[in-house]
Design an enzyme around this catalytic site. Structure first.
Site, mmCIF file in Angstrom:
data_model
loop_
_atom_site.group_PDB
_atom_site.id
_atom_site.type_symbol
_atom_site.label_atom_id
_atom_site.label_comp_id
_atom_site.label_asym_id
_atom_site.label_seq_id
_atom_site.Cartn_x
_atom_site.Cartn_y
_atom_site.Cartn_z
ATOM 1 C CG ASN A 45 -1.887 1.192 1.385
ATOM 2 O OD1 ASN A 45 -1.748 1.910 0.467
ATOM 3 N ND2 ASN A 45 -2.408 1.413 2.409
ATOM 4 C CE LYS A 78 -0.476 3.235 4.623
ATOM 5 N NZ LYS A 78 -0.342 3.397 5.930
ATOM 6 C CG HIS A 85 -5.887 1.991 5.130
ATOM 7 N ND1 HIS A 85 -5.652 3.235 5.822
ATOM 8 C CD2 HIS A 85 -4.919 1.252 4.926
ATOM 9 C CE1 HIS A 85 -4.295 2.852 6.310
ATOM 10 N NE2 HIS A 85 -3.913 1.734 5.632
ATOM 11 C CD GLU A 143 -2.983 5.843 6.686
ATOM 12 O OE1 GLU A 143 -3.049 5.825 5.415
ATOM 13 O OE2 GLU A 143 -2.223 4.929 7.422
ATOM 14 C CD GLU A 172 -3.866 -2.587 7.206
ATOM 15 O OE1 GLU A 172 -2.872 -2.750 6.914
ATOM 16 O OE2 GLU A 172 -4.635 -1.329 7.044
ATOM 17 N N GLY A 180 2.119 2.287 10.827
ATOM 18 C CA GLY A 180 3.006 3.095 10.485
ATOM 19 C C GLY A 180 3.556 3.729 11.949
ATOM 20 C CB SER A 184 4.520 -2.004 12.072
ATOM 21 O OG SER A 184 4.372 -0.765 12.363
#
Ligand code: PGA
Length: 253
Positions: free
Chosen positions: A10, A12, A98, A100, A168, A174, A214
């Site tokens: 991904n 991003k 996701h 985010e 996730e 991250g 991660s």
């Protein structure tokens, strides 16, 4: 039941076409020399997808994904991109839900459900993300949060044949903090049990569930070796060809 691994990058908000070309110049020869059977997916920014698709033409090992799409088909929705448009330029998968998109762009379970349906209607495959925050986990809400995300995100979707789920934990994305293999396995087993309740055991046994948060070459082997972890969704460690390939290599079955 053995499920094939699916390992996705991904990217991003990283890599325009030039950077993507450089990545693939380094990455594709490694994959060609690699015997592992995992399916590999690259989720690129919208504008980068056409050049990635062109560079991968004829390559059956690596599929291309978008990171988002509109839940709408067409019309007055300034700035949006539809699943049909992404299909036209060669995307096969689209990430939905996701964390985010949920937290920064306020996407609700209902919106994510509409996106999943729009993607399936085009014959494309959602990579449908779910995950809890640290506060939710520590507050004893892990199972209720995931159950709601799964139930509402998959509402009125009859078959999971073309859906990949990505678990996730938000606190691991991250941050450099990875769920332990045991935490990830336990949670993914729970996710699979919710799928068995909502659908049936056969569907639960067949659906691929990735872990994300991660993932790095150093922890991929242990994580992806767990029974209910069928691959990874990788952010930071997928920006360099060497580290993304290292994840594939270390997770080889
Ligand atoms: P990360 O991101 O690997 O950088 O934690 C994973 C993701 O957000 O999909």
């Amino acid at each position: 039941m053995s499920r094939n691994l699916i390992v996705a990058a991904n990217w991003k908000l990283n890599k325009g076409p030039a950077d993507a070309t450089a990545f693939l110049d380094a990455f594709v020869p490694k994959v060609e020399a690699f015997a592992g059977s995992a399916e590999i997916v690259i989720a690129a920014p919208f504008v980068t997808i056409p050049s990635v698709v062109a560079q991968l033409a004829g390559n059956s090992r690596i599929a291309v994904a978008a990171q988002n799409c509109s839940e709408q088909e067409s019309g007055a929705f300034t700035g949006e991109v539809s699943a049909a448009m992404l299909k036209e330029v060669g995307a096969q998968y689209i990430i939905t839900g996701h964390s985010e998109r949920r937290s920064i762009y306020g996407e609700s379970d209902a919106t994510i459900n509409a996106k999943n349906k729009a993607i399936l209607a085009q014959g494309l495959k959602p990579i449908f993300c779910i995950g809890e925050t640290l506060e939710e986990r520590e507050g004893g809400k892990l199972e209720s949060v995931l159950r709601t995300q799964i139930t509402d995100g998959l509402k009125d979707i009859d078959s999971l044949e073309n859906i990949v789920i990505a678990y996730e934990p938000v606190w691991a994305i991250g941050t450099g903090v990875t769920a332990t293999a045991e935490q990830a396995q336990d949670t993914q087993q729970f996710v699979r049990s919710v799928i068995a309740e909502l659908y049936n055991q056969e569907t639960a046994d067949a659906v691929q569930i990735q872990y994300g948060g991660s993932v790095k070459p150093g922890n991929a082997g242990e994580l992806l070796g767990q029974q209910d972890i069928d691959g990874a969704l990788v952010g930071g460690a997928a920006l360099e060809a060497d580290s993304f390939f290292g994840i594939l290599e270390n997770s080889a079955q």
